[in-house]
Design an enzyme around this catalytic site. Structure first.
Site, short mmCIF file in Angstrom:
data_model
loop_
_atom_site.label_atom_id
_atom_site.label_comp_id
_atom_site.label_asym_id
_atom_site.label_seq_id
_atom_site.Cartn_x
_atom_site.Cartn_y
_atom_site.Cartn_z
N HIS A 139 -5.51 -12.46 27.88
CA HIS A 139 -6.39 -11.27 27.96
C HIS A 139 -6.09 -10.39 26.76
O HIS A 139 -5.08 -9.69 26.72
CB HIS A 139 -6.12 -10.49 29.26
CG HIS A 139 -7.05 -9.31 29.44
ND1 HIS A 139 -7.72 -9.07 30.62
CD2 HIS A 139 -7.42 -8.31 28.60
CE1 HIS A 139 -8.45 -7.98 30.50
NE2 HIS A 139 -8.28 -7.49 29.28
N HIS A 143 -7.84 -7.83 23.44
CA HIS A 143 -8.93 -7.16 22.73
C HIS A 143 -8.59 -7.13 21.24
O HIS A 143 -7.62 -6.50 20.83
CB HIS A 143 -9.10 -5.72 23.23
CG HIS A 143 -9.42 -5.64 24.68
ND1 HIS A 143 -10.71 -5.68 25.17
CD2 HIS A 143 -8.62 -5.57 25.78
CE1 HIS A 143 -10.69 -5.61 26.50
NE2 HIS A 143 -9.43 -5.55 26.90
N LEU A 144 -9.40 -7.82 20.44
CA LEU A 144 -9.19 -7.81 18.98
C LEU A 144 -10.08 -6.79 18.30
O LEU A 144 -9.87 -6.47 17.14
CB LEU A 144 -9.47 -9.19 18.39
CG LEU A 144 -8.48 -10.31 18.74
CD1 LEU A 144 -8.97 -11.64 18.16
CD2 LEU A 144 -7.09 -10.00 18.23
N LYS A 161 -16.86 -12.95 31.41
CA LYS A 161 -16.16 -11.75 31.89
C LYS A 161 -17.09 -10.83 32.65
O LYS A 161 -18.16 -10.47 32.16
CB LYS A 161 -15.56 -11.00 30.69
CG LYS A 161 -14.80 -9.72 31.03
CD LYS A 161 -13.47 -10.00 31.68
CE LYS A 161 -12.81 -8.72 32.17
NZ LYS A 161 -11.97 -8.09 31.19
N HIS A 201 -12.79 -7.65 35.61
CA HIS A 201 -12.17 -6.32 35.60
C HIS A 201 -12.41 -5.80 37.00
O HIS A 201 -13.52 -5.40 37.35
CB HIS A 201 -12.81 -5.40 34.54
CG HIS A 201 -12.19 -4.04 34.55
ND1 HIS A 201 -11.34 -3.58 33.56
CD2 HIS A 201 -12.24 -3.04 35.47
CE1 HIS A 201 -10.91 -2.37 33.87
NE2 HIS A 201 -11.45 -2.01 35.02
N HIS A 236 -5.52 -8.12 34.63
CA HIS A 236 -4.64 -6.94 34.63
C HIS A 236 -4.48 -6.31 36.02
O HIS A 236 -4.87 -5.19 36.25
CB HIS A 236 -5.08 -5.91 33.60
CG HIS A 236 -6.55 -5.56 33.56
ND1 HIS A 236 -7.35 -5.42 34.68
CD2 HIS A 236 -7.36 -5.32 32.50
CE1 HIS A 236 -8.57 -5.10 34.30
NE2 HIS A 236 -8.60 -5.04 32.99
N ASP A 266 -3.66 -7.58 27.71
CA ASP A 266 -4.67 -6.52 27.66
C ASP A 266 -4.37 -5.56 26.51
O ASP A 266 -4.64 -4.37 26.62
CB ASP A 266 -4.76 -5.77 29.01
CG ASP A 266 -5.97 -4.85 29.08
OD1 ASP A 266 -6.94 -5.06 28.33
OD2 ASP A 266 -5.92 -3.90 29.89
N HIS A 293 -6.76 1.49 20.31
CA HIS A 293 -7.67 2.60 20.00
C HIS A 293 -6.97 3.45 18.96
O HIS A 293 -5.75 3.64 19.04
CB HIS A 293 -7.92 3.47 21.24
CG HIS A 293 -8.69 2.80 22.34
ND1 HIS A 293 -10.06 2.74 22.36
CD2 HIS A 293 -8.27 2.15 23.44
CE1 HIS A 293 -10.47 2.08 23.44
NE2 HIS A 293 -9.39 1.71 24.12
N ALA A 337 -8.93 4.69 27.16
CA ALA A 337 -8.01 3.87 27.95
C ALA A 337 -7.62 2.62 27.18
O ALA A 337 -8.49 1.94 26.64
CB ALA A 337 -8.68 3.48 29.26
N1 LIG Z 1 -7.60 -1.83 29.59
C1 LIG Z 1 -8.08 -0.76 29.02
O1 LIG Z 1 -7.65 0.34 29.36
N2 LIG Z 1 -9.01 -0.80 28.04
C2 LIG Z 1 -9.69 -1.97 27.55
C3 LIG Z 1 -10.75 -2.45 28.49
C4 LIG Z 1 -10.24 -3.14 29.73
O2 LIG Z 1 -9.57 -4.17 29.64
O3 LIG Z 1 -10.52 -2.66 30.83
C5 LIG Z 1 -10.32 -1.64 26.21
O4 LIG Z 1 -11.18 -2.39 25.74
O5 LIG Z 1 -9.94 -0.63 25.60
ZN LIG Z 2 -8.78 -5.60 28.75
ZN LIG Z 3 -10.38 -4.41 32.01
#
Ligand SMILES: NC(=O)N[C@@H](CC(=O)O)C(=O)O
Ligand SMILES: [Zn+2]
Ligand SMILES: [Zn+2]
Length: 345
Positions: free
Chosen positions: A14, A16-17, A100, A137, A175, A248, A252, A264
């Protein structure tokens, strides 16, 4: 005392790139440690079909360091308009491995998410037929449901009925943050698994809120009370193969986190395996790290396990206070703190 740890190379199930210039930072960070990663599709606009997934995959591969064998495993973003034909085409691409589900409005970039999963039974049937896992999610988004109760409400109201309607569908509850989710996953057949992040193992909501609000611990689903953190720890201590590594890691820019309305997401990819090693050691189960990080996820997805190895040494180092993020900076989890394990390669 163990001071050296050699494991089959882990995968991140899991991740995010993001997209654009920041790929120059996020791709090498994960490729340094992980063999493969499940690439979350919550871009703006999201990754909704095979063509978009393949184009995104090319942008990721363009940033893969020379000599790296890192493999991005692509994921489609389920919307109200996803069809069985879109699923079949994604499967045929050979590069898209999962789909997803973001309930609309649940988290970062989820505006295009699903408004009524009940209308997507044909898509879920197509996923089951194609042996493609549905990644969820797991939070409801209704205003009247308290943010701390949203995961449990999702399990009760959405996921349990869905799994009952599609008993052969593979589902990854992403998560997980609650005792309820850990128990739900344990109570289901081998087709239901879960990822667990570093932050949900290491922290509870007191860490985020007592003595001042710590925006870099704010992620979704939000950190819960300590009994839930304990249940997640118990899940990894149990060695149950339904649970596997999914960071995860969700970068940001610093200013978007340290903000009156902060985003988040926690950034952990820079030291993912070291962070997990520290927690597993604290829990007295360092011997269970390899299955969690390197076997269980691949087995669940029906993919071969990696065959090369990585080595960690027990050596203190200080996590950076900031990391570059294409003209901006990110503050990683544990910024400026001492870490106990160091990844050698
Ligand atoms: N986990 C998070 O708090 N943020 C993730 C999105 C997600 O996985 O819900 C994101 O893309 O920033
Ligand atoms: Zn995520
Ligand atoms: Zn998520």
């Amino acid at each position: 005392m163990t001071d050296r740890l050699t494991l089959i190379r882990p995968d991140d199930w899991h991740l995010h790139l993001r997209d654009g210039d920041v790929l120059a930072h996020t791709v090498p960070a994960t490729a340094r440690q992980m063999g493969r990663a499940i690439i979350m599709p919550n871009l703006k606009p999201p990754v909704m079909d095979a063509a978009q997934a393949l184009a995104y995959r090319d942008r990721i591969l363009a940033q893969r360091p020379a000599g790296s064998h890192f493999e991005p495993l692509m994921v489609l973003y389920l919307t109200d308009n996803t069809t069985p034909a879109i699923i079949a085409e994604a499967k045929a691409s050979g590069k898209v491995v999962a789909v997803k589900l973001y309930p609309a409005g649940a988290t970062t970039n989820s505006d295009s998410g699903v408004t009524d999963l009940g209308k997507l039974d044909d898509v879920c049937a197509a996923l089951a037929e194609n042996d493609m896992p549905l990644l969820v999610h797991g939070e409801v988004t209704h205003n009247h449901v308290d943010i701390f109760d949203r995961e449990k409400a999702f399990l009760d109201d959405i996921l349990a009925p869905l799994v009952a309607r599609h008993p052969t569908l593979k589902v990854v509850v992403e998560h997980i943050t609650t005792k309820d989710a850990a128990e739900f996953v344990q109570s289901q057949g081998p087709n239901v698994g879960a990822t667990i992040t570093v932050q949900h193992l290491a922290y509870n909501r007191n860490h985020m809120l007592v003595g001042g609000i710590r925006p870099h611990l704010f992620c979704l689903p939000i950190l819960k009370r300590n009994i839930h953190q304990q249940a997640l720890q118990d899940a990894v201590v149990s060695g149950n193969n339904k649970f596997f590594l999914g960071t995860d890691s969700a970068p940001h820019a610093k200013g978007a986190k340290e903000n009156a309305c902060g985003c988040a997401g926690c950034y952990t990819a820079y030291a993912a395996i070291e962070l997990y090693a520290e927690i597993f050691e604290d829990l007295g189960v360092l011997d269970k790290l390899e299955a969690f990080a390197s076997f269980n996820g691949a087995d669940f997805y029906g993919l071969p396990r990696n065959t090369d190895t990585i080595t960690l040494v027990k050596e203190q180092w200080v996590a950076p206070t900031e990391l570059p993020f294409a003209g901006d900076v990110i503050v990683p989890l544990r910024a400026g703190e001492s870490l106990r394990w160091k990844y050698l390669g």
